[in-house]
Design a protein around this motif. Structure first.
Motif, mmCIF file in Angstrom:
data_model
loop_
_atom_site.group_PDB
_atom_site.id
_atom_site.type_symbol
_atom_site.label_atom_id
_atom_site.label_comp_id
_atom_site.label_asym_id
_atom_site.label_seq_id
_atom_site.Cartn_x
_atom_site.Cartn_y
_atom_site.Cartn_z
ATOM 1 N N GLY A 43 6.339 7.184 2.988
ATOM 2 C CA GLY A 43 7.283 7.772 3.934
ATOM 3 C C GLY A 43 8.162 6.685 4.512
ATOM 4 O O GLY A 43 9.214 6.353 3.984
ATOM 5 N N CYS A 44 7.680 6.084 5.594
ATOM 6 C CA CYS A 44 8.513 5.142 6.350
ATOM 7 C C CYS A 44 8.413 3.695 5.871
ATOM 8 O O CYS A 44 9.321 2.910 6.088
ATOM 9 C CB CYS A 44 8.091 5.200 7.812
ATOM 10 S SG CYS A 44 6.359 4.703 8.048
ATOM 11 N N ARG A 45 7.298 3.325 5.276
ATOM 12 C CA ARG A 45 6.988 1.940 4.880
ATOM 13 C C ARG A 45 6.859 1.002 6.081
ATOM 14 O O ARG A 45 6.884 -0.213 5.927
ATOM 15 C CB ARG A 45 8.041 1.352 3.931
ATOM 16 C CG ARG A 45 8.133 2.044 2.595
ATOM 17 C CD ARG A 45 9.198 1.380 1.738
ATOM 18 N NE ARG A 45 9.460 2.125 0.525
ATOM 19 C CZ ARG A 45 8.846 1.898 -0.629
ATOM 20 N NH1 ARG A 45 7.954 0.946 -0.723
ATOM 21 N NH2 ARG A 45 9.145 2.612 -1.683
ATOM 22 N N GLY A 47 4.560 1.795 8.835
ATOM 23 C CA GLY A 47 3.359 2.073 9.606
ATOM 24 C C GLY A 47 3.513 3.163 10.644
ATOM 25 O O GLY A 47 2.612 3.373 11.462
ATOM 26 N N ASP A 48 4.623 3.890 10.611
ATOM 27 C CA ASP A 48 4.876 4.866 11.673
ATOM 28 C C ASP A 48 4.504 6.309 11.322
ATOM 29 O O ASP A 48 4.263 7.110 12.215
ATOM 30 C CB ASP A 48 6.361 4.833 12.056
ATOM 31 C CG ASP A 48 6.742 3.513 12.688
ATOM 32 O OD1 ASP A 48 6.030 3.090 13.627
ATOM 33 O OD2 ASP A 48 7.723 2.900 12.248
ATOM 34 N N CYS A 49 4.501 6.670 10.026
ATOM 35 C CA CYS A 49 4.374 8.098 9.701
ATOM 36 C C CYS A 49 2.969 8.519 9.277
ATOM 37 O O CYS A 49 2.602 9.680 9.417
ATOM 38 C CB CYS A 49 5.383 8.492 8.628
ATOM 39 S SG CYS A 49 4.951 7.945 6.950
ATOM 40 N N GLY A 50 2.193 7.619 8.685
ATOM 41 C CA GLY A 50 0.824 7.941 8.274
ATOM 42 C C GLY A 50 0.686 8.574 6.904
ATOM 43 O O GLY A 50 -0.435 8.827 6.438
ATOM 44 N N ALA A 51 1.789 8.838 6.211
ATOM 45 C CA ALA A 51 1.717 9.546 4.925
ATOM 46 C C ALA A 51 0.966 8.750 3.859
ATOM 47 O O ALA A 51 0.465 9.318 2.890
ATOM 48 C CB ALA A 51 3.127 9.858 4.429
ATOM 49 N N CYS A 52 0.888 7.448 4.030
ATOM 50 C CA CYS A 52 0.268 6.570 3.018
ATOM 51 C C CYS A 52 -1.201 6.279 3.310
ATOM 52 O O CYS A 52 -1.798 5.425 2.658
ATOM 53 C CB CYS A 52 1.028 5.241 3.002
ATOM 54 S SG CYS A 52 0.864 4.361 4.584
#
Ligand code: FES
Ligand code: FES
Length: 159
Positions: A43-45, A47-52
């Motif tokens: 997602g954001c790369r 650390g903000d979105c959590g998708a990873c």
């Protein structure tokens, strides 16, 4: 100019694997591009979105913030490796039953954040749940059903 590669060995979703990775890759890049593990999303790369999010051991980590080569010999669990076939874990089942998932982009972050919380706090209150999932962005559900699902998973013994 050729790029050096690194033979990264780890236990991925219960299986010992070794793949060549670019030493500059983050863990999410290596998982998706070299190990064909596409459950963690980019997602954001930042650390903000959590998708990873994946589990490293028992810790929920944002894999865009981890350097792949630093995960040598780690035990990595992705959302795809969590369930045993059609048998969902309590938090996965609760998200399904409570309609806590729509597009699914946030599900890795929500599931692993919930698991980490429920290991520490088996019966969390709403504030604790909201704090625990706070580092994960969901564009679809409005969070209410996710909070209900975490309570349901707690009652079902996820921790
Ligand atoms: S892609 Fe890692 S936190 Fe957003
Ligand atoms: S279900 Fe779509 S981002 Fe959460």
């Amino acid at each position: 100019m050729s790029t050096a590669s690194f033979a990264l060995s780890l236990t991925l979703d219960g299986r010992r694997r070794t793949e060549q990775v670019d030493p500059r890759m983050t863990l999410v890049e290596a998982l998706r591009e070299c190990f064909d593990a596409t459950g963690p999303k980019v997602g954001c790369r930042t650390g903000d979105c959590g998708a990873c999010t994946v589990e490293l051991g028992t810790r929920a980590v944002k894999s865009c913030l981890e350097l792949a080569v630093a995960c040598e010999d780690a035990e990595v669990t992705t959302i795809e490796g969590l369930a045993g076939g059609d048998d969902l874990t309590p938090i996965q089942q609760a998200l399904w039953d409570e309609h806590g998932v729509q597009c699914g982009f946030c599900v890795s972050g929500m599931v692993f954040a919930a698991r980490e919380l429920l290991r520490r706090v088996p019966d969390p209150d709403e504030a604790q749940i909201r704090h625990a999932i706070g580092g994960n962005l969901c564009r679809c559900t409005g969070y209410e059903k996710i909070v209900v699902a975490v309570k349901t998973a707690a009652a079902a013994g996820e921790g």
